[in-house]
Design a protein around this motif. Structure first.
Motif, mmCIF file in Angstrom:
data_model
loop_
_atom_site.group_PDB
_atom_site.id
_atom_site.type_symbol
_atom_site.label_atom_id
_atom_site.label_comp_id
_atom_site.label_asym_id
_atom_site.label_seq_id
_atom_site.Cartn_x
_atom_site.Cartn_y
_atom_site.Cartn_z
ATOM 1 N N TYR A 16 0.838 -1.212 0.000
ATOM 2 C CA TYR A 16 0.000 0.000 0.000
ATOM 3 C C TYR A 16 0.873 1.261 0.000
ATOM 4 O O TYR A 16 0.859 2.046 0.953
ATOM 5 N N THR A 19 -1.131 4.775 0.361
ATOM 6 C CA THR A 19 -1.653 4.952 1.713
ATOM 7 C C THR A 19 -0.528 5.241 2.695
ATOM 8 O O THR A 19 -0.659 6.102 3.577
ATOM 9 N N LEU A 91 -8.987 -0.752 -0.774
ATOM 10 C CA LEU A 91 -9.366 0.046 -1.942
ATOM 11 C C LEU A 91 -8.152 0.346 -2.808
ATOM 12 O O LEU A 91 -8.258 0.362 -4.041
ATOM 13 N N GLU A 92 -6.997 0.548 -2.197
ATOM 14 C CA GLU A 92 -5.776 0.757 -2.987
ATOM 15 C C GLU A 92 -5.446 -0.489 -3.803
ATOM 16 O O GLU A 92 -5.063 -0.387 -4.978
ATOM 17 N N LEU A 95 -8.177 -0.690 -6.750
ATOM 18 C CA LEU A 95 -8.071 0.308 -7.826
ATOM 19 C C LEU A 95 -6.693 0.345 -8.457
ATOM 20 O O LEU A 95 -6.544 0.765 -9.604
ATOM 21 N N SER A 97 -2.550 1.601 -7.384
ATOM 22 C CA SER A 97 -2.027 2.744 -6.641
ATOM 23 C C SER A 97 -2.321 4.091 -7.293
ATOM 24 O O SER A 97 -2.726 5.045 -6.623
ATOM 25 N N TYR A 100 -6.081 4.934 -7.300
ATOM 26 C CA TYR A 100 -6.453 5.177 -5.916
ATOM 27 C C TYR A 100 -5.966 6.548 -5.440
ATOM 28 O O TYR A 100 -6.693 7.272 -4.754
ATOM 29 N N TYR A 104 -8.478 9.368 -4.129
ATOM 30 C CA TYR A 104 -8.366 9.932 -2.787
ATOM 31 C C TYR A 104 -8.302 11.454 -2.843
ATOM 32 O O TYR A 104 -9.038 12.159 -2.131
ATOM 33 N N ILE A 135 -13.521 7.358 0.598
ATOM 34 C CA ILE A 135 -13.257 5.918 0.658
ATOM 35 C C ILE A 135 -14.515 5.174 1.102
ATOM 36 O O ILE A 135 -14.889 4.146 0.520
ATOM 37 N N TYR A 191 -15.919 6.565 -7.732
ATOM 38 C CA TYR A 191 -15.679 5.128 -7.859
ATOM 39 C C TYR A 191 -16.524 4.552 -8.989
ATOM 40 O O TYR A 191 -16.036 3.734 -9.789
#
Length: 199
Positions: A16, A19, A91-92, A95, A97, A100, A104, A135, A191
């Motif tokens: 991740y 994130t 979610l990362e 989708l 990186s 995502y 975000y 998210i 999304y």
């Protein structure tokens, strides 16, 4: 249950990366503010990019972005970073990186824009909540329209998060309700848009 984190530190960074960078950026800004006037000091918050919807700051649109990385007090940072740490990773992975990261940032930007538009009088506002509720908006789309992607426990967790989040946003006066709702709607729509592009 996809929201339980089993990874060690190195695996979390590897799986991740976006994130991880977001967590680091938020924590770094908070530490800088702590040594430069404090994270609850209005002038320090404005210096580091918080939003204030009065005439002097009205055209500083860059604040819609920077405010996502500024937090008002340690509790604010702790709650948002816990949510980011736990709920963002699946979610990362889903989708990818780069998508995502865009998701975000746009969720947070739109949440802040809506918050600014709906504010009643001069309001100092900051935090990653708009992006985090983005998210949650993505997960709401998934539980309603892509149920097979989540196990029953994870779907139940999403519903519980949404109910608790909305109640908290309405009941606590210091919470930016419109940033939360704006981020939630933005995340749901964004999304869905990303999903459509992938079909």
């Amino acid at each position: 249950m996809i929201f339980i984190r089993y990874e060690n530190f190195k695996s979390y960074l590897r799986f991740y990366p976006v994130t991880s960078v977001l967590l680091l950026a938020n924590i770094a800004v908070f530490i800088l503010m702590a040594f430069d006037g404090g994270s609850t000091n209005a002038m320090t918050l404005l210096k580091y990019g918080a939003m204030l919807n009065d005439s002097h700051y009205a055209t500083e649109y860059w604040r819609y972005f920077t405010a996502m990385f500024v937090h008002i007090g340690f509790d604010h940072l702790l709650f948002n970073m816990f949510a980011l740490f736990v709920f963002a990773p699946p979610l990362e992975r889903l989708l990818g990186s780069w998508q995502y990261a865009l998701f975000y940032l746009f969720s947070g930007l739109l949440g802040n824009v809506i918050s600014d538009m709906m504010a009643n009088g001069p309001t100092l506002s900051a935090g990653a909540s708009g992006a985090i509720y983005g998210i949650y908006g993505a997960y709401l789309f998934i539980v309603l329209l892509q149920r097979s992607l989540l196990d029953p426990q994870s779907r139940q967790t999403v519903y519980m998060l949404l109910v608790m989040g909305i109640v908290y946003s309405v009941m606590v006066a210091s919470v930016n309700l419109w940033a939360h709702l704006g981020g939630l709607v933005a995340g749901f729509v964004l999304y869905g848009f990303i999903r459509k592009l992938r079909l």
